[in-house]
Motif scaffolding. Structure first.
Motif: not given
Ligand code: PLP
Length: 380
Positions: A287-293, A304-312, A314-323
């Motif tokens: 999952i990519l979220v459109g905000v970053g560092r 808030m949901k059981p997701l995991k932030i993998l890293g970020a 400048s303008d992206h946060i990369v997330i493991d969306g699990k299930n």
């Protein structure tokens, strides 16, 4: 329905006002007044208003630009500059601060000259070093410092203060606090000085304050994070009957794909000069979220949901969306810590949105005033 702007920080003004009110009550029941610290939210006027509505009459910030903003908004409170000013700031300090905290005689001399120029008496609080090793006059140098300050025209000593657990992580123990009170009493006696405000510290002092049998000379405490987030900061403990869910950060999903969980190809350092370890656990709900560092201090976010932030980047946060099933355009909500709130409130790219139910009574308000002896629940 009107769409809410993205990315946004949602600020619950009712909950912040509740926290301020309860903390004020608890501190005052021990004979200690509260200075509300709003530097962490860039002196946001709506949050400032929540503090004032809660009965806070002293507000502190760390930048003269925020003093100017509060002065111009005619906020009904004594305005304090927390961060000891530099020589380049004295004009605005005298112009906009009711009180400034100081630790350098050159700066106080400049404030004295400026006060005369502006036809004012400028009030200062003298900061004392008690071991945390940020600002403050060393206790052994304090008498000479005070006598020099007392010579300066246009300067009035409104009080004395100290600070803990900011740089060195030194805690305000019973011994430290007694030592500070003793020092204050010595100065009072030696110089026949009133020192009306004796400010003992910040949100890291609450455990000491709630537990101590003797607050000594202390009659003020400067509270930022504990009001904003319902936690004391020495151990990160939750303060019962306060809200911790005062701020939310909401950002938008901009890409959802099944991708490998480990990068493939020859690898060098990433865009921030870091080499990150990846665990290969096959295909992943990427999952990519459109905000970053550039927008937020990413390590300070918890989804808030059981997701995991993998890293970020400048303008992206990369997330493991699990299930969790997320699609493009969905909102992802995070709980920000103090550092994340600081960055979000500072960023011009983040929409500030407010939640306030006029005249509402929060459910936690009930019988809280009957809780006299406050205990702090340690971090889980
Ligand atoms: C930031 C600051 C505070 C407030 O600290 P919190 O942990 O947010 O309560 C108090 N005093 C000084 C000097 C500060 O710089």
């Amino acid at each position: 329905m009107k769409l809410k702007p993205l990315p946004r920080i949602e600020i619950n003004l009712d909950k912040i006002q509740h926290n301020a009110k309860i903390l004020k009550y608890l501190c005052e029941s021990k004979g200690v007044g509260v200075t509300g610290v709003v530097k962490g939210v860039c002196a946001d006027l709506q949050i400032v208003n929540a503090f004032v509505q809660a009965g806070i009459t002293r507000l502190a910030v760390s930048k003269t630009i925020h003093l100017e903003k509060l002065k111009k908004a005619k906020i009904n409170a004594t305005l304090i500059l927390l961060r000891t000013p530099g020589l380049s700031e004295v004009h605005n300090v005298v112009k906009y601060a009711d009180i400034s905290m100081n630790s350098e005689i050159e700066v106080i001399r400049a404030l004295s000259n400026e006060a005369i120029k502006q036809g004012k008496i400028h009030k200062i609080m003298i900061m004392v070093e008690m071991g945390d090793l940020r600002e403050g006059v060393m206790p052994k140098d304090l008498p000479e410092f005070i006598s020099e300050v007392m010579e300066l025209p246009g300067i009035e000593i409104a009080g004395i203060g100290t600070n803990f657990a900011c740089f060195g992580g030194v805690l305000p123990t019973e011994d430290k606090m007694r030592e500070f009170s003793t020092l204050v009493e010595q100065i009072r006696k030696q110089f026949s000085l009133e020192l009306p405000i004796v400010s003992g510290g910040n949100s890291a002092n609450l455990k000491w304050l709630f537990e101590t049998k003797n607050t000594g000379a202390i009659n003020d405490i400067r509270l930022g994070e504990s009001i904003l987030l319902g936690r004391e900061t020495a151990e990160g403990g939750i303060i019962p009957n306060l809200y911790q869910d005062t701020f939310k950060f909401v950002a938008e999903v901009i890409e959802v794909k099944q991708k490998p969980s480990a990068p493939y190809g020859f690898r060098g350092k990433n865009g921030f000069g870091e080499s990150i370890e990846f665990q290969d656990h096959g295909w992943m709900n990427h999952i990519l979220v459109g905000v970053g560092r550039q927008d937020v201090f990413v390590p300070g976010l918890v989804p808030m949901k059981p997701l995991k932030i993998l890293g970020a980047t400048s303008d992206h946060i990369v997330i493991d969306g699990k299930n969790i099933h997320l699609k493009v355009g969905d909102e992802v909500t995070f709980t920000p810590n103090y550092a994340a709130i600081l960055s979000l409130m500072t960023s011009p790219y983040i929409h500030k949105t407010y939640i306030q139910f006029k005249g509402s009574k929060s459910e936690k308000q009930g019988n809280v005033y009957s809780i006299y002896k406050q205990r702090i629940i340690p971090r889980q």
